[in-house]
Scaffold this active site. Structure first.
Site, PDB file in Angstrom:
ATOM      1  N   SER A 142     -69.283  12.736 -38.319  1.00 29.07           N
ATOM      2  CA  SER A 142     -68.795  12.058 -39.520  1.00 29.07           C
ATOM      3  C   SER A 142     -68.017  13.065 -40.340  1.00 29.07           C
ATOM      4  O   SER A 142     -68.143  14.282 -40.131  1.00 29.07           O
ATOM      5  CB  SER A 142     -70.001  11.547 -40.339  1.00 29.07           C
ATOM      6  OG  SER A 142     -69.624  11.150 -41.637  1.00 29.07           O
ATOM      7  N   TYR A 155     -78.778  12.883 -43.881  1.00 39.93           N
ATOM      8  CA  TYR A 155     -77.609  12.393 -43.142  1.00 39.93           C
ATOM      9  C   TYR A 155     -76.588  13.509 -42.950  1.00 39.93           C
ATOM     10  O   TYR A 155     -76.087  13.723 -41.838  1.00 39.93           O
ATOM     11  CB  TYR A 155     -76.988  11.222 -43.898  1.00 39.93           C
ATOM     12  CG  TYR A 155     -75.818  10.581 -43.186  1.00 39.93           C
ATOM     13  CD1 TYR A 155     -76.027   9.663 -42.165  1.00 39.93           C
ATOM     14  CD2 TYR A 155     -74.507  10.890 -43.537  1.00 39.93           C
ATOM     15  CE1 TYR A 155     -74.961   9.065 -41.501  1.00 39.93           C
ATOM     16  CE2 TYR A 155     -73.434  10.301 -42.883  1.00 39.93           C
ATOM     17  CZ  TYR A 155     -73.667   9.397 -41.868  1.00 39.93           C
ATOM     18  OH  TYR A 155     -72.596   8.822 -41.210  1.00 39.93           O
TER      19      TYR A 155
END
Length: 251
Positions: A142, A155
């Site tokens: 990401s 995350y």
């Protein structure tokens, strides 16, 4: 239907929605036999591929569990006899909270799916791809694997870890015929994004404003990058964390 992957087998984890669904459909559109993997029993992606004349199977698997992942790869080989490409895409956003308020449960679950899950997938995928003498693995990181985001410690840590793991596996496999890369999506319009925004326009606008191009990306735009990285057109690319992000990390 194009046939650049004709006779080859592509596995996509987290394949029932969002980027995973778009990627599974894209692989099928290039002629690959597709294995759709997810922890929820959902045949929508499978039906989409079959309706377009493609060949696919669905396997239920929790990628954070070694027994599940080992069984999943065994089922792939039983069904198709080979594995050529893997897009390790399954991931969760976890719960938003500052670092000091992040719960141990949230940390363990997020790291377990997003990072341990990718390690487990590669652990069992690599030996099977090696049997073909050539193949590609793409891991989903990401832009949160390239920069920090306040309020998402687990995350962000998991996605940074994916990039380090990808580089290590790429070096290990560099002379073995397997290329290993990571894709780093920016703000993409997916069910995960819908959960983060609650489908509220104000929240969606806040995320959209993070993108220099002035819009969210579409899952198909990430899928196109994944399929390209698996093709021979990207034959000299390995160990790369490629941002597909509308300019997000250029800021």
């Amino acid at each position: 239907m194009e046939t650049i992957f004709k006779g080859k087998v592509a596995l996509v984890t987290g394949g029932t929605s969002g980027i995973g669904r778009a990627s599974a459909v894209a692989f099928a559109g290039k002629g690959a036999k597709v294995v759709i993997v997810d922890w929820i029993e959902n045949k929508e992606t499978l039906n989409l591929i079959k309706a377009s004349g493609g060949e696919a199977i669905f396997i239920k698997c929790d990628v954070s569990k070694a027994t599940d992942v080992k069984a999943m790869v065994t089922k792939v080989i039983a069904a198709f006899g080979r594995l050529d490409y893997a897009f390790n895409n399954a991931g969760i956003e976890g719960t938003s909270a500052p670092t000091q308020d992040c719960s141990e449960e949230n940390w363990d679950k997020t790291i377990g799916v997003n990072l341990k899950g990718i390690w487990l997938c590669m652990k069992y995928e690599i030996p099977e791809i090696l049997k073909q003498g050539k193949g590609v693995i793409i891991n989903c990181s990401s832009v949160a694997g390239l920069v920090g985001f306040a309020g998402l410690p687990a995350y962000v840590a998991s996605k940074h870890g994916v990039i380090g793991l990808t580089k290590t596996a790429a070096l290990e496999c560099a002379k073995l015929g397997i290329r290993v890369n990571a894709v780093c999506p920016g703000v993409i319009k997916t069910p995960m994004m819908d959960r983060l925004t609650g489908n509220k326009k104000e929240a969606e606008d806040q995320f959209t404003n993070l993108e220099p191009v002035g819009r969210m990306g579409q899952p198909e735009e990430i899928a196109n990058a994944v399929v390209w990285m698996c093709s021979d057109e990207a034959s000299f690319i390995t160990g790369l964390a490629m941002a597909v992000d509308g300019g997000f990390v250029a800021q």
